[in-house]
Design an enzyme around this catalytic site. Sequence first.
Site, PDB file in Angstrom:
ATOM      1  N   ASP A  51       0.818  -1.212   0.000  1.00  0.00           N
ATOM      2  CA  ASP A  51       0.000   0.000   0.000  1.00  0.00           C
ATOM      3  C   ASP A  51       0.861   1.275   0.000  1.00  0.00           C
ATOM      4  O   ASP A  51       2.004   1.266   0.456  1.00  0.00           O
ATOM      5  CB  ASP A  51      -0.886  -0.015   1.258  1.00  0.00           C
ATOM      6  CG  ASP A  51      -2.052   0.945   1.127  1.00  0.00           C
ATOM      7  OD1 ASP A  51      -2.348   1.360  -0.014  1.00  0.00           O
ATOM      8  OD2 ASP A  51      -2.651   1.295   2.150  1.00  0.00           O
TER       9      ASP A  51
HETATM   10  C1  LIG Z   1       3.931  -7.167 -11.230  1.00  0.00           C
HETATM   11  C2  LIG Z   1       3.518  -6.511  -9.984  1.00  0.00           C
HETATM   12  C3  LIG Z   1       2.912  -7.360  -8.950  1.00  0.00           C
HETATM   13  C4  LIG Z   1       3.704  -5.163  -9.839  1.00  0.00           C
HETATM   14  C5  LIG Z   1       3.472  -4.422  -8.622  1.00  0.00           C
HETATM   15  C6  LIG Z   1       2.976  -3.036  -8.886  1.00  0.00           C
HETATM   16  C7  LIG Z   1       2.359  -2.524  -7.633  1.00  0.00           C
HETATM   17  C8  LIG Z   1       3.273  -1.981  -6.613  1.00  0.00           C
HETATM   18  C9  LIG Z   1       1.051  -2.640  -7.475  1.00  0.00           C
HETATM   19  C10 LIG Z   1       0.324  -2.158  -6.268  1.00  0.00           C
HETATM   20  C11 LIG Z   1      -1.137  -1.909  -6.603  1.00  0.00           C
HETATM   21  C12 LIG Z   1      -1.949  -1.243  -5.567  1.00  0.00           C
HETATM   22  C13 LIG Z   1      -3.363  -1.043  -5.942  1.00  0.00           C
HETATM   23  C14 LIG Z   1      -1.431  -0.847  -4.388  1.00  0.00           C
HETATM   24  C15 LIG Z   1      -2.130  -0.089  -3.344  1.00  0.00           C
HETATM   25  O1  LIG Z   1      -1.544   1.216  -3.287  1.00  0.00           O
HETATM   26  P1  LIG Z   1      -2.434   2.456  -3.732  1.00  0.00           P
HETATM   27  O2  LIG Z   1      -2.373   2.631  -5.184  1.00  0.00           O
HETATM   28  O3  LIG Z   1      -3.825   2.240  -3.195  1.00  0.00           O
HETATM   29  O4  LIG Z   1      -1.719   3.694  -3.023  1.00  0.00           O
HETATM   30  P2  LIG Z   1      -2.411   4.702  -1.992  1.00  0.00           P
HETATM   31  O5  LIG Z   1      -2.826   3.869  -0.801  1.00  0.00           O
HETATM   32  O6  LIG Z   1      -1.311   5.669  -1.663  1.00  0.00           O
HETATM   33  O7  LIG Z   1      -3.555   5.353  -2.690  1.00  0.00           O
END
Ligand SMILES: CC(C)=CCC/C(C)=C/CC/C(C)=C/COP(=O)(O)OP(=O)(O)O
Length: 335
Positions: free
Chosen positions: A94
């Site tokens: 996250d």
């Molecule tokens: C191939 C592979 C597995 C790649 C990984 C890429 C990656 C790090 C994906 C995370 C996706 C995600 C929705 C994370 C939550 O953070 P958020 O976007 O909700 O961030 P926030 O909490 O700050 O809004």
Amino acid sequence: MPSLSLHPSYVFSLRSEPLLPNAPSRLLTSVFISFTRTSRPLRVSTREPNFTEEYRNDVVNGRVAGAGAPAREDPLPEGLRRESMPRHVAVIMDGNRRWARARGLPAASGYEAGLRSLRGVVELCCRWGIRVLTVFAFSSDNWVRPKVGFSSLIFFVFGFLVRFLSVEVDFLMSLFARALRKEASNRRDIRVSLIGDSTKLPKALQKLIESVEETTKNNSRLHLVVAVSYSGQYDIVQACQSIALKVKDGLIEPEDINEFLIEKELQTNCAQLSRPDLLIRTSGELRLSNFFLWQLAYTELFFAESHWPDFGEPDFIEALRSFRQRQRRYGGQDP
Ligand SMILES: CC(C)=CCC/C(C)=C/CC/C(C)=C/COP(=O)(O)OP(=O)(O)O
């Protein structure tokens, strides 16, 4: 950064990077294109159930996938012991967007940085003998996030509002595709599996997943499981549907339904996964966000303050040291 699905079989991605480090302006630097098509049927489990007591015995006796000590490992960092390392670590990665926002960057840069962080953690798991790493990469609930549309395309073509485009879903899909392709070509001893509702993914990605799972299926150093279009509730619902069909077909009676049967139908069981020993969630949020709901019954939880792109070796060591202090009782008596 922007990514377009102009045709069901094609994911077309454009990525922009800052001209100078820390500069607010961004210029296009690269283009990624991917294609192909297919669909992947849901796999049906043939494994024996593994619930609580039985499951714990299986883990202790090395019968669960990922159990047992691997052959090649680095010495562990100070404060960690081989016998008290988790076999299966699950991670809610996250804080990628917040990390990007704090730097004036688009969400896509946060995901790129998150992928770098993931590569680092995969490397550490291999070095320290962690056998299974599951990462929550995209929840079934994340489909509501922005997806690029035609109007965005027009803005993009004219060079306007590029920094305001938030095309996370398609970008993430192309990022997964790139990462999977790289993993397949790396020829490391890592088995890659995906869990989740793959029918919702672009056809090109489904095809790629199928081929990466096939290519890496005999690798044994680390089992990297990526949960995409996955949610704990979805997993329980699909397990119930499968059981209901068996009742309807007269294969089982309603009285036969118990924890073992439900567990057997979960996607994690189909992927031959042990339950996670340790769950790490980054970015300071104290919730499960519909990740593994059933599977976390006896998992130890660790919440890190760092955003996922900043989660590095010191944070991982801290989580593992914390895990070492836990007394796991699985609902039973004191050891
Ligand atoms: C191939 C592979 C597995 C790649 C990984 C890429 C990656 C790090 C994906 C995370 C996706 C995600 C929705 C994370 C939550 O953070 P958020 O976007 O909700 O961030 P926030 O909490 O700050 O809004």
